[in-house]
Design an enzyme around this catalytic site. Structure first.
Site, PDB file in Angstrom:
ATOM      1  N   HIS A 259       0.831  -1.212   0.000  1.00 46.59           N
ATOM      2  CA  HIS A 259       0.000   0.000   0.000  1.00 46.59           C
ATOM      3  C   HIS A 259       0.872   1.271   0.000  1.00 46.59           C
ATOM      4  O   HIS A 259       0.749   2.130  -0.876  1.00 46.59           O
ATOM      5  CB  HIS A 259      -0.924  -0.013   1.223  1.00 46.59           C
ATOM      6  CG  HIS A 259      -1.827   1.171   1.333  1.00 46.59           C
ATOM      7  ND1 HIS A 259      -3.133   1.150   0.890  1.00 46.59           N
ATOM      8  CD2 HIS A 259      -1.637   2.420   1.814  1.00 46.59           C
ATOM      9  CE1 HIS A 259      -3.695   2.328   1.093  1.00 46.59           C
ATOM     10  NE2 HIS A 259      -2.802   3.123   1.661  1.00 46.59           N
ATOM     11  N   GLU A 260       1.777   1.359   0.959  1.00 46.26           N
ATOM     12  CA  GLU A 260       2.624   2.564   1.034  1.00 46.26           C
ATOM     13  C   GLU A 260       3.560   2.620  -0.177  1.00 46.26           C
ATOM     14  O   GLU A 260       3.862   3.705  -0.676  1.00 46.26           O
ATOM     15  CB  GLU A 260       3.423   2.598   2.346  1.00 46.26           C
ATOM     16  CG  GLU A 260       2.582   2.598   3.638  1.00 46.26           C
ATOM     17  CD  GLU A 260       1.481   3.647   3.701  1.00 46.26           C
ATOM     18  OE1 GLU A 260       1.634   4.736   3.104  1.00 46.26           O
ATOM     19  OE2 GLU A 260       0.440   3.367   4.332  1.00 46.26           O
ATOM     20  N   HIS A 263       1.678   4.362  -2.863  1.00 45.69           N
ATOM     21  CA  HIS A 263       1.679   5.815  -2.640  1.00 45.69           C
ATOM     22  C   HIS A 263       3.029   6.406  -3.068  1.00 45.69           C
ATOM     23  O   HIS A 263       3.100   7.454  -3.709  1.00 45.69           O
ATOM     24  CB  HIS A 263       1.494   6.124  -1.151  1.00 45.69           C
ATOM     25  CG  HIS A 263       0.064   6.110  -0.677  1.00 45.69           C
ATOM     26  ND1 HIS A 263      -0.909   6.909  -1.229  1.00 45.69           N
ATOM     27  CD2 HIS A 263      -0.546   5.427   0.327  1.00 45.69           C
ATOM     28  CE1 HIS A 263      -2.070   6.699  -0.584  1.00 45.69           C
ATOM     29  NE2 HIS A 263      -1.878   5.802   0.352  1.00 45.69           N
ATOM     30  N   GLU A 289      -4.812   7.739  -3.149  1.00 44.95           N
ATOM     31  CA  GLU A 289      -5.254   6.454  -2.611  1.00 44.95           C
ATOM     32  C   GLU A 289      -5.444   5.423  -3.731  1.00 44.95           C
ATOM     33  O   GLU A 289      -5.197   4.235  -3.545  1.00 44.95           O
ATOM     34  CB  GLU A 289      -6.537   6.655  -1.801  1.00 44.95           C
ATOM     35  CG  GLU A 289      -6.906   5.510  -0.882  1.00 44.95           C
ATOM     36  CD  GLU A 289      -5.944   5.288   0.292  1.00 44.95           C
ATOM     37  OE1 GLU A 289      -5.036   6.114   0.524  1.00 44.95           O
ATOM     38  OE2 GLU A 289      -6.105   4.260   0.969  1.00 44.95           O
TER      39      GLU A 289
HETATM   40 MG    MG Z   1      -3.350   5.290   2.059  1.00 46.36          MG
END
Ligand code: MG
Length: 495
Positions: A259-260, A263, A289
Site C-alpha cells: 500500500h505505502e 503511494h 489512494e
Molecule cells: Mg493510504
C-alpha cells in the site's frame, strides 16, 4: 527574471519550508525521543508560520495576479490557476482562526487518545464540539453554494461535492450489499496459518523484496518502522515509507508495504522539474489512494501476483507455510467478513465503514444529529448495515484519529480511491496486452510504466475527475469496482 520565474522561485521557497516540516514530522514518527515532542511541535509551527507568511505576502499575490493575464504555456497556466485557488482560499482564513484551530487540534487529539484508552466518548465530546464549531466557522469563512460539507470535501478532493459523493455511494451500495449477502452464506476460508509466529527480520526482508519488485527506488527513498505506516515526500528524490511488523500476523506488514509502496511510486513519479508547483504535486487524496490500492488490492491480492511471489514467501518461512498451497493462501488473503474496525476490514466491507462515516459527517454539518448521540448513532448504523454489535466506544466511534484533527471530509476519499483504482486498472488491462502474464512472472514494469505515463506525469494539472476522464474516457463510476469485485469474489466463493 520573468514574472513566471519569480513566481516559481517563491513557490520553491515555500515548498522547501514545507518539505523541511515534513522531515521534522517524519523524524517525530520514526526517531524522536519522548522529551523532544514539545519543542518539536513548536519548531513545526514556526515553519508553518513562515510558509503561511510567504504565501500571503503582497509580492506573491501581485505576481499571481499579473501572471493570470500573461501568455503562458498550458502547464504554466495550470500552475498559476492552482496557485490562485490556494491563495484565495487561504486569504479567507484569518490568522486568529488558524491559530485557534491548531491549538484546539492538539487538545482534541490528546482528549481523543485518553477517551480511546478509557473507551469513554464523553471525554472526547466537548473537544469534538469545539473542533466542529471551528469547522462550521471555516465553512462560513470559505463560503459554499449548496452544502457546508462541500468545503470539507474540497480540501482533500478539489471539486468534489456532497451531492456527488451521495450519487457515487448510492450507486455502489446496493450491488455491494447484494454481493456481500451472497458471500455471507458461504463458509469463511481458513486463515490460521496467517496468524502463526513470523520472524520480524524475515518479514522485513520479504517486504523489501516486494518493494523492489514494484519498482520503488531505494536511491530516492527508504523504509523505516513506525506505529502507523505512512508515506511522506521530502522532495522528488526522497520519498519515504514506513511499515509495522506484527510477528503474529503476516497480513499487516505485507499489505502495508504494498500500500505505502503504491503511494510512494506516485510521488517518485511526479515531474521533478515542477517541484513546488501544482504540476509537481499529487492530484487529490482520492487519486493518491487509487495509486496505493491498485497495488495493494487489484495487484497485491490477485492470484497472478502470488503466482510470482508465493514461492519466495514460502522459502522465507518454510516451516510455517509448508503445507499451505497457493490457492489456500489466495483464499486466506481475500476473506470477506463484516467487522468492527475499518483499517482491518476487507476490500468489500471497507466501503460500508466509509459510507457510515460519510452519513454521520454529513448529518453533523447539517446539524441534524447531536454530538452526544454519536456513539448510539454509530452503533445503530453498524448493526443495521454490517450486522455487527459494537461492544464499546474504543472499537466504535473512537477508533479513528481523523475527527480529533478536524479532518472531516477525508474518509470518502478512501472509497473513492478504490473506485478510481478499479477504473484505472480496467483501462490498464485493456492497454497492456497480457498484463496478468507479466505480473505472474514478477515483471511489474509494464504496469508502472502505464501509471507513470497516464497518471503520475500530470501532477495536479487536471483535477481528479478530469484526469479520470482523460485516462479512461469517463468520469468516476463505481461499476468498474463492482465488475472487478463480482468477478474476483464470484470465482473465489463459487457464487
Ligand atoms: Mg493510504
Amino acid at each position: 527574471m520573468s514574472d513566471y520565474d519569480k513566481f516559481v522561485a517563491l513557490n520553491v521557497k515555500i515548498a522547501d519550508i514545507s518539505n523541511s516540516m515534513s522531515v521534522l514530522n517524519w523524524d517525530q514518527e520514526v526517531n524522536l525521543p519522548k522529551n523532544g515532542l514539545e519543542k518539536r511541535a513548536k519548531q513545526i509551527s514556526t515553519l508553518a508560520g513562515i510558509s503561511h507568511e510567504l504565501l500571503l505576502s503582497k509580492e506573491y499575490e501581485t505576481l499571481v495576479k499579473k501572471l493570470q493575464s500573461q501568455t503562458l504555456t498550458s502547464i504554466e497556466k495550470a500552475n498559476v490557476k492552482e496557485a490562485a485557488k490556494v491563495l484565495t482560499k487561504n486569504k479567507k482564513l484569518t490568522t486568529d482562526y488558524i491559530r485557534e484551530l491548531a491549538e484546539t487540534q492538539t487538545l482534541a487529539n490528546n482528549a481523543w487518545l485518553e477517551a480511546r484508552n478509557k473507551s469513554d466518548f464523553s471525554i472526547f465530546e466537548p473537544f469534538l464540539e469545539k473542533i466542529l464549531n471551528l469547522k462550521f466557522k471555516e465553512c462560513d469563512l470559505i463560503g459554499y453554494d449548496r452544502h457546508p460539507y462541500d468545503v470539507m470535501l474540497d480540501t482533500y478532493e478539489p471539486g468534489l461535492t456532497t451531492e456527488r459523493v451521495e450519487i457515487i455511494f448510492k450507486d455502489a451500495k446496493s450491488p455491494l450489499l447484494e454481493l456481500l449477502g451472497k458471500i455471507n452464506k458461504k463458509e469463511v476460508p481458513n486463515n490460521s496459518f496467517m496468524l502463526r509466529q513470523y520472524n520480524k527480520a524475515q518479514q522485513w526482508d520479504f517486504g523489501i523484496y516486494l518493494l523492489k519488485q514494484m519498482g520503488y527506488d531505494f536511491d530516492s527513498g527508504r523504509q523505516d518502522l513506525s506505529a502507523h505506516p505512512f508515506t511522506t515526500s521530502l522532495g522528488p528524490n526522497d520519498v519515504r515509507i514506513t511499515t509495522r511488523i506484527n510477528e503474529q500476523n503476516l497480513y499487516e506488514m505485507i499489505w502495508s508495504c504494498i500500500h505505502e509502496g503504491g503511494h510512494a511510486l506516485y510521488e517518485q513519479g511526479l515531474p521533478a522539474d515542477q517541484y513546488g508547483l501544482a504540476a509537481g504535486e499529487y492530484a487529490s487524496l482520492g487519486i493518491h489512494e487509487s495509486q496505493s490500492r491498485i497495488w495493494e488490492n487489484n495487484v497485491g491480492r490477485s492470484l497472478s501476483y502470488w503466482k510470482a511471489n508465493f514461492k519466495v514467501l514460502k522459502d522465507s518461512f518454510p516451516d510455517r507455510l509448508a503445507n499451505v498451497t497457493l490457492v489456500d493462501f489466495y483464499k486466506a488473503i481475500n476473506i470477506v467478513k463484516p467487522s468492527l474496525i475499518r483499517t482491518a476490514s476487507d476490500e468489500l466491507t471497507y466501503h460500508f465503514h466509509v459510507m457510515i462515516r460519510f452519513e454521520i459527517e454529513k448529518a453533523l454539518f447539517e446539524k441534524s444529529i447531536k454530538i452526544k448521540d454519536l456513539p448510539s448513532v454509530w452503533n445503530d448504523k453498524y448493526k443495521s448495515i454490517l450486522d455487527v454489535n459494537v461492544p464499546n466506544d474504543a472499537q466504535g466511534v473512537l477508533q479513528d484519529i481523523h475527527w480529533s484533527h478536524g479532518s472531516f471530509g477525508y474518509f470518502p476519499t478512501y472509497s473513492i480511491g478504490s473506485f478510481y483504482a478499479a477504473q484505472f486498472y480496467n483501462k490498464a488491462q485493456k492497454d497492456i496486452p497480457n498484463l496478468e502474464g507479466y505480473i505472474e512472472k514478477g515483471d511489474m514494469k509494464p504496469l508502472l510504466k502505464w501509471l507513470r505515463k497516464n497518471i503520475h506525469q500530470y501532477g495536479r494539472v487536471y483535477n481528479a475527475e478530469e484526469l479520470c476522464e482523460k485516462v479512461t474516457g469517463s468520469t468516476l463510476n463505481s461499476k468498474y469496482f463492482m465488475d472487478y469485485a463480482n468477478q474476483k469474489y464470484g470465482g473465489l466463493y463459487e457464487l
